[in-house]
Motif scaffolding. Structure first.
Motif, PDB file in Angstrom:
ATOM      1  N   LYS A 189     -27.868 -11.044   0.037  1.00 29.29           N
ATOM      2  CA  LYS A 189     -26.841 -10.215  -0.664  1.00 29.29           C
ATOM      3  C   LYS A 189     -26.068  -9.037   0.236  1.00 29.29           C
ATOM      4  O   LYS A 189     -24.997  -8.769  -0.034  1.00 29.29           O
ATOM      5  CB  LYS A 189     -27.754  -9.530  -1.836  1.00 29.29           C
ATOM      6  N   ALA A 190     -27.061  -8.419   1.105  1.00 30.62           N
ATOM      7  CA  ALA A 190     -26.302  -7.588   2.045  1.00 30.62           C
ATOM      8  C   ALA A 190     -25.408  -8.191   3.108  1.00 30.62           C
ATOM      9  O   ALA A 190     -24.498  -7.686   3.299  1.00 30.62           O
ATOM     10  CB  ALA A 190     -27.776  -7.111   2.762  1.00 30.62           C
ATOM     11  N   GLY A 191     -25.995  -9.539   3.572  1.00 28.24           N
ATOM     12  CA  GLY A 191     -25.066 -10.381   4.406  1.00 28.24           C
ATOM     13  C   GLY A 191     -23.681 -10.763   3.694  1.00 28.24           C
ATOM     14  O   GLY A 191     -22.642 -10.651   4.388  1.00 28.24           O
ATOM     15  N   ALA A 192     -23.750 -11.038   2.336  1.00 25.16           N
ATOM     16  CA  ALA A 192     -22.714 -11.380   1.509  1.00 25.16           C
ATOM     17  C   ALA A 192     -21.712 -10.191   1.535  1.00 25.16           C
ATOM     18  O   ALA A 192     -20.279 -10.073   1.443  1.00 25.16           O
ATOM     19  CB  ALA A 192     -22.968 -12.146   0.335  1.00 25.16           C
ATOM     20  N   ALA A 193     -22.361  -8.973   1.286  1.00 26.13           N
ATOM     21  CA  ALA A 193     -21.456  -7.573   0.942  1.00 26.13           C
ATOM     22  C   ALA A 193     -21.016  -7.019   2.457  1.00 26.13           C
ATOM     23  O   ALA A 193     -20.323  -6.355   2.447  1.00 26.13           O
ATOM     24  CB  ALA A 193     -22.362  -6.694   0.501  1.00 26.13           C
ATOM     25  N   GLY A 194     -21.171  -7.846   3.404  1.00 20.38           N
ATOM     26  CA  GLY A 194     -20.599  -7.580   4.916  1.00 20.38           C
ATOM     27  C   GLY A 194     -21.546  -6.208   5.505  1.00 20.38           C
ATOM     28  O   GLY A 194     -21.105  -5.879   6.513  1.00 20.38           O
ATOM     29  N   ILE A 195     -22.694  -5.773   4.879  1.00 17.69           N
ATOM     30  CA  ILE A 195     -23.289  -4.991   5.493  1.00 17.69           C
ATOM     31  C   ILE A 195     -24.078  -5.281   6.877  1.00 17.69           C
ATOM     32  O   ILE A 195     -24.210  -4.624   7.671  1.00 17.69           O
ATOM     33  CB  ILE A 195     -24.329  -4.315   4.418  1.00 17.69           C
ATOM     34  N   LEU A 196     -24.889  -6.448   6.813  1.00 18.97           N
ATOM     35  CA  LEU A 196     -25.441  -6.836   7.961  1.00 18.97           C
ATOM     36  C   LEU A 196     -24.612  -7.140   9.257  1.00 18.97           C
ATOM     37  O   LEU A 196     -24.869  -6.895  10.098  1.00 18.97           O
ATOM     38  CB  LEU A 196     -26.228  -8.222   7.716  1.00 18.97           C
ATOM     39  N   GLY A 197     -23.551  -7.539   8.795  1.00 15.97           N
ATOM     40  CA  GLY A 197     -22.514  -7.889   9.881  1.00 15.97           C
ATOM     41  C   GLY A 197     -21.642  -6.598  10.688  1.00 15.97           C
ATOM     42  O   GLY A 197     -20.997  -6.701  11.651  1.00 15.97           O
ATOM     43  N   MET A 198     -21.904  -5.159   9.946  1.00 13.21           N
ATOM     44  CA  MET A 198     -21.118  -4.172  10.517  1.00 13.21           C
ATOM     45  C   MET A 198     -21.284  -3.847  11.917  1.00 13.21           C
ATOM     46  O   MET A 198     -22.619  -3.738  12.338  1.00 13.21           O
ATOM     47  CB  MET A 198     -21.503  -2.860   9.546  1.00 13.21           C
ATOM     48  N   GLY A 199     -20.383  -3.831  12.813  1.00 13.61           N
ATOM     49  CA  GLY A 199     -20.508  -3.587  14.186  1.00 13.61           C
ATOM     50  C   GLY A 199     -20.538  -4.850  15.118  1.00 13.61           C
ATOM     51  O   GLY A 199     -20.362  -4.616  16.336  1.00 13.61           O
ATOM     52  N   TYR A 200     -20.553  -5.766  14.413  1.00  5.79           N
ATOM     53  CA  TYR A 200     -20.648  -7.188  15.242  1.00  5.79           C
ATOM     54  C   TYR A 200     -19.307  -7.928  15.315  1.00  5.79           C
ATOM     55  O   TYR A 200     -18.344  -7.828  14.313  1.00  5.79           O
ATOM     56  CB  TYR A 200     -21.678  -7.981  14.756  1.00  5.79           C
ATOM     57  N   PRO A 201     -19.205  -9.069  16.285  1.00  2.00           N
ATOM     58  CA  PRO A 201     -17.780  -9.331  16.697  1.00  2.00           C
ATOM     59  C   PRO A 201     -17.378 -10.337  15.319  1.00  2.00           C
ATOM     60  O   PRO A 201     -18.196 -10.997  14.555  1.00  2.00           O
ATOM     61  CB  PRO A 201     -17.971 -10.292  17.747  1.00  2.00           C
ATOM     62  N   GLU A 202     -16.088 -10.304  14.957  1.00  2.00           N
ATOM     63  CA  GLU A 202     -15.635 -10.933  13.717  1.00  2.00           C
ATOM     64  C   GLU A 202     -15.774 -12.618  13.976  1.00  2.00           C
ATOM     65  O   GLU A 202     -16.192 -13.158  13.036  1.00  2.00           O
ATOM     66  CB  GLU A 202     -14.372 -10.730  13.612  1.00  2.00           C
ATOM     67  N   ALA A 203     -15.885 -13.071  15.375  1.00  2.00           N
ATOM     68  CA  ALA A 203     -15.889 -14.568  15.577  1.00  2.00           C
ATOM     69  C   ALA A 203     -17.447 -15.024  15.091  1.00  2.00           C
ATOM     70  O   ALA A 203     -17.602 -16.164  14.971  1.00  2.00           O
ATOM     71  CB  ALA A 203     -15.719 -14.659  17.046  1.00  2.00           C
ATOM     72  N   LEU A 204     -18.159 -13.909  15.211  1.00  2.00           N
ATOM     73  CA  LEU A 204     -19.804 -14.447  14.753  1.00  2.00           C
ATOM     74  C   LEU A 204     -20.160 -14.044  13.241  1.00  2.00           C
ATOM     75  O   LEU A 204     -21.272 -14.139  12.734  1.00  2.00           O
ATOM     76  CB  LEU A 204     -20.767 -13.549  15.583  1.00  2.00           C
ATOM     77  N   GLY A 205     -19.146 -13.616  12.695  1.00  2.00           N
ATOM     78  CA  GLY A 205     -19.269 -13.242  11.261  1.00  2.00           C
ATOM     79  C   GLY A 205     -19.674 -11.654  10.816  1.00  2.00           C
ATOM     80  O   GLY A 205     -19.830 -11.374   9.967  1.00  2.00           O
ATOM     81  N   GLY A 206     -19.091 -10.810  12.056  1.00  2.00           N
ATOM     82  CA  GLY A 206     -19.451  -9.603  11.834  1.00  2.00           C
ATOM     83  C   GLY A 206     -18.032  -8.882  11.556  1.00  2.00           C
ATOM     84  O   GLY A 206     -17.004  -9.487  11.033  1.00  2.00           O
ATOM     85  N   SER A 207     -17.897  -7.641  11.525  1.00  2.00           N
ATOM     86  CA  SER A 207     -16.836  -6.880  11.221  1.00  2.00           C
ATOM     87  C   SER A 207     -16.848  -5.468  11.814  1.00  2.00           C
ATOM     88  O   SER A 207     -18.118  -4.952  12.194  1.00  2.00           O
ATOM     89  CB  SER A 207     -16.544  -6.683   9.749  1.00  2.00           C
ATOM     90  N   HIS A 208     -15.922  -4.721  11.818  1.00  2.00           N
ATOM     91  CA  HIS A 208     -15.731  -3.242  12.565  1.00  2.00           C
ATOM     92  C   HIS A 208     -16.544  -3.267  13.788  1.00  2.00           C
ATOM     93  O   HIS A 208     -16.913  -2.466  14.154  1.00  2.00           O
ATOM     94  CB  HIS A 208     -16.272  -2.350  11.443  1.00  2.00           C
ATOM     95  N   GLU A 209     -16.100  -4.212  14.677  1.00  3.00           N
ATOM     96  CA  GLU A 209     -16.964  -4.295  16.029  1.00  3.00           C
ATOM     97  C   GLU A 209     -16.340  -3.054  16.935  1.00  3.00           C
ATOM     98  O   GLU A 209     -15.175  -2.727  16.891  1.00  3.00           O
ATOM     99  CB  GLU A 209     -16.556  -5.393  16.938  1.00  3.00           C
ATOM    100  N   GLY A 210     -17.392  -2.301  17.583  1.00  2.00           N
ATOM    101  CA  GLY A 210     -16.784  -1.212  18.261  1.00  2.00           C
ATOM    102  C   GLY A 210     -16.497   0.051  17.207  1.00  2.00           C
ATOM    103  O   GLY A 210     -16.492   1.088  18.041  1.00  2.00           O
ATOM    104  N   ASP A 211     -16.497   0.097  16.181  1.00  3.55           N
ATOM    105  CA  ASP A 211     -16.362   1.199  15.355  1.00  3.55           C
ATOM    106  C   ASP A 211     -17.968   1.986  15.108  1.00  3.55           C
ATOM    107  O   ASP A 211     -18.312   1.368  14.067  1.00  3.55           O
ATOM    108  CB  ASP A 211     -15.711   1.001  14.061  1.00  3.55           C
ATOM    109  N   VAL A 212     -18.388   2.926  15.630  1.00  2.84           N
ATOM    110  CA  VAL A 212     -19.681   3.369  15.789  1.00  2.84           C
ATOM    111  C   VAL A 212     -19.947   4.127  14.326  1.00  2.84           C
ATOM    112  O   VAL A 212     -20.645   3.955  13.877  1.00  2.84           O
ATOM    113  CB  VAL A 212     -19.839   4.303  17.003  1.00  2.84           C
ATOM    114  N   PHE A 213     -18.888   4.762  14.047  1.00  5.08           N
ATOM    115  CA  PHE A 213     -18.933   5.278  12.851  1.00  5.08           C
ATOM    116  C   PHE A 213     -18.853   4.548  11.404  1.00  5.08           C
ATOM    117  O   PHE A 213     -19.151   5.256  10.536  1.00  5.08           O
ATOM    118  CB  PHE A 213     -17.821   6.572  12.683  1.00  5.08           C
ATOM    119  N   ALA A 214     -18.320   3.369  11.567  1.00  2.00           N
ATOM    120  CA  ALA A 214     -18.391   2.577  10.501  1.00  2.00           C
ATOM    121  C   ALA A 214     -19.844   2.361  10.294  1.00  2.00           C
ATOM    122  O   ALA A 214     -20.490   2.098   9.349  1.00  2.00           O
ATOM    123  CB  ALA A 214     -17.522   1.263  10.846  1.00  2.00           C
ATOM    124  N   LYS A 215     -20.711   1.901  11.310  1.00  2.00           N
ATOM    125  CA  LYS A 215     -22.150   1.610  11.307  1.00  2.00           C
ATOM    126  C   LYS A 215     -22.788   2.853  10.675  1.00  2.00           C
ATOM    127  O   LYS A 215     -23.672   2.672  10.150  1.00  2.00           O
ATOM    128  CB  LYS A 215     -22.509   1.355  12.680  1.00  2.00           C
TER     129      LYS A 215
END
Length: 382
Positions: free
Chosen positions: A47-73
């Motif tokens: 559920k956390a993966g589907a909501a994009g929570i686990l991928g926060m801060g990781y590269p989009e190419a690997l299934g993440g989002s907001h790479e490099g945005d420390v304050f998003a994390k």
């Protein structure tokens, strides 16, 4: 709680809102039950993966989002802590200490096989460094990996491993070379590998909802392709990884303080003694003012280090200071919160009772308070 607008933008507020809704929907209704059961359903990772929570801060190419945005994390991490169970947050977030070395230094094939499964919540990741005889002395670890053909043969053990019971992938620190920090490497070891076994679930003072385990390696054969980074360069990878872990622990400590302060203020306003709310008595008013002041200073200092990290600056000394200051602050605030609530604060159905227990590990994990002071002193040239 101040808004600290200089650190967070409107997009970060959207992240906060989304994660808070997730916590309210998927965690809060069940968190007390999961605490008593000393675990939470594996489905929560999905559920956390589907909501994009686990991928926060990781590269989009690997299934993440907001790479490099420390304050998003930071925003996502703080909102997860509003569930009131640091153990659940630590278990759900164990990928954030196990996966970064794979993403940063793993071979492309390894990275592309492992990371998407972990960020989706399909697989669970853990970091395995601590050993029964080692504790914070990482440079002295004894788990040995000997190269044999296209494999390493691993023998040794680890302990106090968060998500150790249920993890599928483990980033494991091993000795491949000479004694000391120069002979350490990192290997990805998968559950089910012959010679690798998981021990009992360890009982803890706090963090009940996280599973913590011992790991055993007996002539466990690991493919050389699972080497993370260069051989004998693992110590540098571990130390780099520790900076993010120490930021995460400082944030966790500050949110522990925040929740304890909120509970204390609510109680002080509603609880009456001698004909008036206890918050009207000067001794408690001043104590609450001091609690709020300590938290404000701790949060500002932690955010400053996060901002420096986001700008690519080295904060080895300062993040160690932030961790110590935040955990010292949480020690005091959770202690005071239990005292303010009195007998109610000592009861198992009180949030501050859990915060008090859960807080105690924060000045131990990720490098003890004493190790942080050693790092600070070394950075000062002592």
């Amino acid at each position: 709680m101040s808004d600290f607008q200089e650190y967070f933008d409107p997009n970060h507020q959207l992240i906060r809102d989304a994660v808070r809704r997730f916590v309210e929907r998927e965690i809060l209704p069940f968190v007390d039950e999961w605490e008593e059961a000393e675990g939470f359903p594996r489905e929560l990772y999905l559920k956390a993966g589907a909501a994009g929570i686990l991928g926060m801060g990781y590269p989009e190419a690997l299934g993440g989002s907001h790479e490099g945005d420390v304050f998003a994390k930071v925003a996502a991490s703080e909102e997860l802590m509003r569930c009131g169970s640091a153990g659940l947050v630590a278990g759900l977030g164990s990928l954030d200490i196990g996966l970064p070395p794979v993403v940063k230094w793993g071979q492309p094939a390894l990275r592309e096989r492992v990371a998407p499964q972990v960020l989706s919540g399909e697989k669970i990741m853990a970091l395995a460094i601590t050993e029964p005889g080692g504790g914070s002395d990482v440079a002295n670890l004894q788990t040995r990996a000997v190269r044999e053909g296209d494999c390493y043969r691993v023998s040794g053990s680890k302990t106090f491993i968060t998500s150790g019971i249920r993890a599928d992938f483990y980033t494991v620190a091993v000795r491949t070379g000479e004694p000391g920090f120069a002979g350490i490497s990192l290997l990805l070891i998968e559950k089910g590998t012959p010679g690798f076994s998981v021990g009992r679930q360890l009982k803890k003072m706090g963090w009940w909802a996280s599973d913590t385990a011992e790991l055993f390696f007996e002539d466990c054969r690991v493919p050389m392709a699972n080497l993370i980074g260069a051989e004998n360069m693992g110590f540098a990878c571990i130390m780099g990884n520790f900076q993010n872990e120490r930021l995460a622990l400082a944030l966790m400590a500050n949110m522990t303080s925040q929740l304890a302060l909120e509970q204390s203020l609510s109680w002080a306003r509603q609880r009456e003694a001698f004909g008036k709310p206890i918050g009207k008595f000067q001794v408690l008013k001043h104590r609450l003012a001091e609690m709020a002041t300590q938290l404000e200073v701790s949060r500002e200092f932690t955010y400053r280090q996060a901002a420096k990290m986001a700008a690519g600056q080295s904060v080895i000394k300062e993040i160690s200071m932030a961790k110590n200051f935040a955990t010292d602050t949480a020690d005091r605030i959770t202690y005071d919160a239990v005292q303010i609530l009195g007998g109610s604060g000592y009861m198992r159905d009180s949030l501050v009772e859990r915060l008090y227990r859960d807080n105690r590990i924060l000045s131990i994990g990720g490098g003890t308070r004493e190790v942080m002071n050693e790092i600070i002193a070394k950075q000062m040239g002592l």
